[in-house]
Design a protein around this motif. Sequence first.
Motif, PDB file in Angstrom:
ATOM      1  N   ALA A 166      65.604 -33.859 116.427  1.00  0.00           N
ATOM      2  CA  ALA A 166      65.580 -34.314 115.033  1.00  0.00           C
ATOM      3  C   ALA A 166      65.567 -33.177 114.027  1.00  0.00           C
ATOM      4  CB  ALA A 166      64.371 -35.224 114.818  1.00  0.00           C
ATOM      5  N   ARG A 167      64.937 -32.036 114.370  1.00  0.00           N
ATOM      6  CA  ARG A 167      64.835 -30.951 113.389  1.00  0.00           C
ATOM      7  C   ARG A 167      66.186 -30.354 113.014  1.00  0.00           C
ATOM      8  NH1 ARG A 167      62.353 -28.895 117.963  1.00  0.00           N
ATOM      9  NH2 ARG A 167      63.473 -27.278 119.109  1.00  0.00           N
ATOM     10  N   HIS A 168      67.215 -30.627 113.804  1.00  0.00           N
ATOM     11  CA  HIS A 168      68.540 -30.081 113.508  1.00  0.00           C
ATOM     12  C   HIS A 168      69.460 -31.095 112.814  1.00  0.00           C
ATOM     13  CE1 HIS A 168      67.574 -26.539 115.822  1.00  0.00           C
ATOM     14  NE2 HIS A 168      67.297 -27.267 116.876  1.00  0.00           N
ATOM     15  N   HIS A 169      68.986 -32.320 112.595  1.00  0.00           N
ATOM     16  CA  HIS A 169      69.865 -33.376 112.089  1.00  0.00           C
ATOM     17  C   HIS A 169      70.357 -33.125 110.665  1.00  0.00           C
ATOM     18  CE1 HIS A 169      68.793 -36.739 115.203  1.00  0.00           C
ATOM     19  NE2 HIS A 169      69.114 -35.582 115.768  1.00  0.00           N
ATOM     20  N   GLU A 170      69.484 -32.621 109.813  1.00  0.00           N
ATOM     21  CA  GLU A 170      69.903 -32.381 108.429  1.00  0.00           C
ATOM     22  C   GLU A 170      71.060 -31.386 108.371  1.00  0.00           C
ATOM     23  OE1 GLU A 170      68.053 -30.871 104.127  1.00  0.00           O
ATOM     24  OE2 GLU A 170      66.731 -31.268 105.831  1.00  0.00           O
ATOM     25  N   ALA A 171      70.953 -30.306 109.143  1.00  0.00           N
ATOM     26  CA  ALA A 171      72.018 -29.304 109.165  1.00  0.00           C
ATOM     27  C   ALA A 171      73.304 -29.895 109.736  1.00  0.00           C
ATOM     28  CB  ALA A 171      71.588 -28.087 109.979  1.00  0.00           C
ATOM     29  N   LEU A 172      73.190 -30.741 110.745  1.00  0.00           N
ATOM     30  CA  LEU A 172      74.377 -31.365 111.329  1.00  0.00           C
ATOM     31  C   LEU A 172      75.039 -32.315 110.342  1.00  0.00           C
ATOM     32  CD1 LEU A 172      73.158 -32.048 114.980  1.00  0.00           C
ATOM     33  CD2 LEU A 172      74.839 -30.352 114.244  1.00  0.00           C
ATOM     34  N   ARG A 173      74.236 -33.096 109.640  1.00  0.00           N
ATOM     35  CA  ARG A 173      74.813 -34.010 108.635  1.00  0.00           C
ATOM     36  C   ARG A 173      75.568 -33.236 107.563  1.00  0.00           C
ATOM     37  NH1 ARG A 173      69.615 -36.606 109.157  1.00  0.00           N
ATOM     38  NH2 ARG A 173      69.821 -38.540 110.371  1.00  0.00           N
ATOM     39  N   ALA A 174      75.044 -32.059 107.201  1.00  0.00           N
ATOM     40  CA  ALA A 174      75.705 -31.236 106.187  1.00  0.00           C
ATOM     41  C   ALA A 174      77.089 -30.789 106.644  1.00  0.00           C
ATOM     42  CB  ALA A 174      74.840 -30.023 105.848  1.00  0.00           C
ATOM     43  N   GLN A 175      77.306 -30.758 107.970  1.00  0.00           N
ATOM     44  CA  GLN A 175      78.604 -30.384 108.519  1.00  0.00           C
ATOM     45  C   GLN A 175      79.491 -31.601 108.789  1.00  0.00           C
ATOM     46  OE1 GLN A 175      78.438 -27.038 111.561  1.00  0.00           O
ATOM     47  NE2 GLN A 175      76.274 -27.557 111.476  1.00  0.00           N
ATOM     48  N   GLY A 176      79.003 -32.775 108.425  1.00  0.00           N
ATOM     49  CA  GLY A 176      79.800 -33.982 108.643  1.00  0.00           C
ATOM     50  C   GLY A 176      79.618 -34.598 110.012  1.00  0.00           C
ATOM     51  N   VAL A 177      78.535 -34.223 110.703  1.00  0.00           N
ATOM     52  CA  VAL A 177      78.263 -34.749 112.040  1.00  0.00           C
ATOM     53  C   VAL A 177      77.315 -35.945 111.950  1.00  0.00           C
ATOM     54  CG1 VAL A 177      77.284 -34.204 114.312  1.00  0.00           C
ATOM     55  CG2 VAL A 177      78.551 -32.457 113.037  1.00  0.00           C
ATOM     56  N   GLU A 178      77.525 -36.935 112.797  1.00  0.00           N
ATOM     57  CA  GLU A 178      76.615 -38.072 112.906  1.00  0.00           C
ATOM     58  C   GLU A 178      75.654 -37.774 114.057  1.00  0.00           C
ATOM     59  OE1 GLU A 178      78.950 -41.882 112.737  1.00  0.00           O
ATOM     60  OE2 GLU A 178      80.572 -40.431 112.388  1.00  0.00           O
ATOM     61  N   PRO A 179      74.396 -37.411 113.746  1.00  0.00           N
ATOM     62  CA  PRO A 179      73.482 -36.936 114.797  1.00  0.00           C
ATOM     63  C   PRO A 179      72.804 -38.058 115.567  1.00  0.00           C
ATOM     64  CG  PRO A 179      72.426 -36.760 112.661  1.00  0.00           C
ATOM     65  CD  PRO A 179      73.816 -37.277 112.395  1.00  0.00           C
ATOM     66  N   VAL A 180      72.507 -37.762 116.822  1.00  0.00           N
ATOM     67  CA  VAL A 180      71.752 -38.648 117.702  1.00  0.00           C
ATOM     68  C   VAL A 180      70.631 -37.819 118.317  1.00  0.00           C
ATOM     69  CG1 VAL A 180      71.811 -40.099 119.767  1.00  0.00           C
ATOM     70  CG2 VAL A 180      73.786 -40.052 118.219  1.00  0.00           C
ATOM     71  N   ASP A 181      69.409 -38.336 118.268  1.00  0.00           N
ATOM     72  CA  ASP A 181      68.258 -37.617 118.808  1.00  0.00           C
ATOM     73  C   ASP A 181      68.145 -37.896 120.301  1.00  0.00           C
ATOM     74  OD1 ASP A 181      65.831 -36.475 119.465  1.00  0.00           O
ATOM     75  OD2 ASP A 181      64.791 -37.206 117.678  1.00  0.00           O
ATOM     76  N   TYR A 182      68.445 -36.899 121.112  1.00  0.00           N
ATOM     77  CA  TYR A 182      68.412 -37.097 122.558  1.00  0.00           C
ATOM     78  C   TYR A 182      66.985 -37.205 123.093  1.00  0.00           C
ATOM     79  CZ  TYR A 182      67.208 -32.143 123.121  1.00  0.00           C
ATOM     80  OH  TYR A 182      66.573 -30.921 123.056  1.00  0.00           O
ATOM     81  N   ARG A 183      66.005 -36.813 122.284  1.00  0.00           N
ATOM     82  CA  ARG A 183      64.616 -36.886 122.729  1.00  0.00           C
ATOM     83  C   ARG A 183      64.026 -38.285 122.562  1.00  0.00           C
ATOM     84  NH1 ARG A 183      62.270 -31.786 123.434  1.00  0.00           N
ATOM     85  NH2 ARG A 183      63.424 -30.037 122.508  1.00  0.00           N
ATOM     86  N   THR A 184      64.407 -38.967 121.497  1.00  0.00           N
ATOM     87  CA  THR A 184      63.756 -40.245 121.174  1.00  0.00           C
ATOM     88  C   THR A 184      64.680 -41.452 121.244  1.00  0.00           C
ATOM     89  OG1 THR A 184      64.193 -39.989 118.793  1.00  0.00           O
ATOM     90  CG2 THR A 184      62.139 -39.042 119.651  1.00  0.00           C
ATOM     91  N   GLU A 185      65.975 -41.240 121.247  1.00  0.00           N
ATOM     92  CA  GLU A 185      66.914 -42.360 121.240  1.00  0.00           C
ATOM     93  C   GLU A 185      67.565 -42.549 122.606  1.00  0.00           C
ATOM     94  OE1 GLU A 185      69.223 -43.053 117.389  1.00  0.00           O
ATOM     95  OE2 GLU A 185      68.955 -40.871 117.337  1.00  0.00           O
ATOM     96  N   ASP A 186      67.994 -43.768 122.879  1.00  0.00           N
ATOM     97  CA  ASP A 186      68.831 -44.065 124.040  1.00  0.00           C
ATOM     98  C   ASP A 186      70.243 -43.612 123.670  1.00  0.00           C
ATOM     99  OD1 ASP A 186      70.618 -45.286 125.825  1.00  0.00           O
ATOM    100  OD2 ASP A 186      69.270 -46.969 126.185  1.00  0.00           O
TER     101      ASP A 186
END
Length: 347
Positions: free
Chosen positions: A182-202
């Motif tokens: 999750a800590r990397h999601h904001e940076a990924l969204r800024a690059q146009g990426v749709e992030p998925v948290d592999y630690r907490t999500e299926d």
Amino acid sequence: MNTADTTQQLTEIVLPGKVEPEGLELRRRPVPAPGPGQILVTVEATGVSFAEQQMRRGRYFDQPAFPFVPGYDLVGRVTAVGSGVPHGLEGQRIAALTKIGAWSSHVVLDAEDVVPVPDGPSAAEAETAVLNGITAWQMLHRKARVRRGRTILVHGANGGVGTLLVQLARAAGARVIGTASARHHEALRAQGVEPVDYRTEDVPARVRELAPGGVDAVFDHVGGRSVVDSWRLLAPGGTLVAYGSAATLDDEGPKMRPFLKLLARVWLWQALPNGRRAYFYNVWAGKALGEKRFRRRLHADLAQVLDALRRGEITATVAAELPLSAAADALRLAESRAVAGKIVLVP
């Protein structure tokens, strides 16, 4: 880190056996002279890759016998040339894949194995695009052949290879879904990426929500169960590119077992008549095509990546820049998975 008490000119880091990062040894010896067709490179930057993490555990599938000097790639200046090498090469900044040996202040290389680095990027910035860049470029464009409008899934989208895969795919007009904590999601969204948290999500379930018809390509360095899920997430005509087995890094037993299992799956899937494709990517596999063809393709592809970096089409992500003497700290940091981008060592 164990440090030899000498005062020779060349400094290198030696991996003496299966050790913790603190067991790396610093050694000094005379600077070698280049032979015919060779060049001496003063290293300006080298990197910490997943390969070194495997090597210190004795888990890299074709590593040499201990002890040896790790270091998969480098950027540096040509400071001497052997006979048969054009003197115009002297003084040039170059990049090279080495597999081992780059964690050193000086390296002797075959002149045919180096690629010029364009003006603009710093040595550390260019270093992020050598092994990681050629890997990302060839997987994206030579294996998956991703085109505008396609949807891809990148596992480890914040990692050294993942950050470049994301940027190159976005530059090609692809939609990118990326796994990361999750800590990397904001940076990924800024690059146009749709992030998925592999630690907490299926992850498979979430990807199916985002791409109900499946994805056109998956880039999977995790291996194990992940690669099976990745195959099942492909849309008709989609491509899986597996390029590692991070999930088995700490496994015991024969080091070839996880790779053979992964290769067997990939070969089986590739043989199935269902319109989908599966590949295991290794940067050195192209040598089976012949040395000259391998070098020509490597030069062309790495030149594309470095030019994309010069133009600003991709941005270097230097997670940390440490002195060569701090290789143990750099390796620990890389294995923490706590940073985004590539960790660079500066002799």
